[in-house]
Design a protein around this motif. Structure first.
Motif, mmCIF file in Angstrom:
data_model
loop_
_atom_site.group_PDB
_atom_site.id
_atom_site.type_symbol
_atom_site.label_atom_id
_atom_site.label_comp_id
_atom_site.label_asym_id
_atom_site.label_seq_id
_atom_site.Cartn_x
_atom_site.Cartn_y
_atom_site.Cartn_z
ATOM 1 N N TYR A 107 0.828 -1.210 0.000
ATOM 2 C CA TYR A 107 0.000 0.000 0.000
ATOM 3 C C TYR A 107 0.867 1.266 0.000
ATOM 4 O O TYR A 107 0.669 2.157 -0.824
ATOM 5 C CB TYR A 107 -0.948 0.000 1.202
ATOM 6 N N ASN A 108 1.810 1.350 0.899
ATOM 7 C CA ASN A 108 2.645 2.555 0.983
ATOM 8 C C ASN A 108 3.539 2.710 -0.246
ATOM 9 O O ASN A 108 3.837 3.831 -0.664
ATOM 10 C CB ASN A 108 3.477 2.551 2.258
ATOM 11 N N HIS A 111 1.539 4.406 -2.970
ATOM 12 C CA HIS A 111 0.917 5.674 -2.567
ATOM 13 C C HIS A 111 1.202 6.813 -3.545
ATOM 14 O O HIS A 111 0.471 7.800 -3.583
ATOM 15 C CB HIS A 111 1.354 6.045 -1.152
#
Length: 139
Positions: A107-108, A111
């Protein structure tokens, strides 16, 4: 000393592959950054895809541009779904303790594409809903 199972080795190898793919993708804004001057240049996009595939073929020799586009679409779709869920909780006024942690391990790393999302107002709701501007890999 515990031995590493074959499935754990494959999972770690796949994570390393996906991490490299995301890193290479991030380094090619012509593939994902709508405001890039090269975003609408098919030749540059095609060259960027070939460059990424060339680097990834060192790990997976049979990897193709078609597979790359599929992987990127899956990564973007999963990120977008997770992003909308988290942002929806923030917008709804949920306490910070109740906002879910991202479940995607990457997820990060993904981003950087959040800037390509636009908050759109729907006629049926006053709550903004994040939506994808457009599919960057469509030719």
């Amino acid at each position: 000393m515990a031995s590493t199972s074959e499935s754990e080795v494959r999972e770690n190898s796949e994570r390393e592959f996906i991490s490299l793919l995301i890193e290479l993708y991030r380094d090619c804004p012509e593939l994902w950054k709508v405001k890039s001057k090269d975003y609408f240049n098919r030749n540059k996009k095609s060259a960027a895809l070939e460059k990424i595939v060339g680097a990834l073929k060192k790990i997976k020799p049979d990897f193709s541009v078609i597979q790359l586009k599929q992987k990127i679409n899956v990564l973007r779709t999963n990120f977008n779904r997770e992003f909308k869920a988290i942002e929806g909780k923030k917008v709804s006024g949920t306490s910070t303790d109740d906002i879910p942690e991202p479940s995607l391990w990457y997820y990060n790393d993904m981003h950087f594409i959040k800037d390509q999302l636009e908050i759109a107002q729907t006629e049926t709701s006053e709550q903004p809903t994040p939506v994808l501007l457009l599919d960057v890999l469509a030719d």
